[in-house]
Design an enzyme around this catalytic site. Structure first.
Site: not given
Ligand code: IDP
Ligand code: MG
Length: 138
Positions: A11, A59, A117
């Site tokens: 990223k 978010f 990611h």
């Molecule tokens: P992951 O990347 O571990 O699969 P996801 O829950 O799919 O996590 O969330 C996607 C992306 O969104 C995260 O990698 C992070 O960059 C962002 N993110 C997730 N939760 C939050 C939050 O509570 N605040 C700010 N950004 C968040």
């Molecule tokens: Mg995810």
């Protein structure tokens, strides 16, 4: 275990910090094979499609701003059990909770700037590889 392909994004925060090489090295060191790569300046449309599952989250706006803030290096990695192994190598979502030894646990501090990611299931991996690379790998 099945040979799988997974979409990995290095990223914008990782690119700004010149961590692309370090991050790819960790995946390669586990034995995962790089199948293709593309440096992408993500636009709003791609960001919103990629993160569509999070559209209703508080978010979401911040997340779209983040992923469109600079170049992202998109990769497809392949190997046995690649999807789960990459998620383990990356570490849990919040760097504050990520285990030392994982990418997020060693190199990141807080969200949304968690560097990487990785697809979370065979279904999302197939969708995400198609979204980022079209039929290049079909
Ligand atoms: P992951 O990347 O571990 O699969 P996801 O829950 O799919 O996590 O969330 C996607 C992306 O969104 C995260 O990698 C992070 O960059 C962002 N993110 C997730 N939760 C939050 C939050 O509570 N605040 C700010 N950004 C968040
Ligand atoms: Mg995810």
């Amino acid at each position: 275990m099945a040979v799988e392909r997974t979409l990995i994004l290095i990223k914008p925060d990782a690119m700004r910090r010149a961590l692309a090489g370090e991050i790819l090295r960790r995946f390669e060191a586990r034995g995962l094979e790089l199948r293709t790569a593309r440096l992408v300046r993500v636009d709003r449309d791609l960001a919103e499609r990629h993160y569509a599952v999070h559209r209703e989250k508080p978010f979401f706006g911040e997340l779209v701003e983040f992923i469109t803030s600079g170049p992202t290096l998109a990769l497809v990695l392949e190997g046995e059990g690649a999807i789960a192994t990459c998620r383990q190598t990356i570490g849990v979502t919040n760097p504050a909770d990520a285990a030392p030894g994982s990418i997020r646990g060693d190199l990141a501090l807080s969200m949304p700037d968690n560097l990487v990611h990785g697809s979370d299931s065979p279904e999302t991996a197939a969708e995400e590889v198609a979204l980022w690379f079209g039929d290049e790998l079909a």
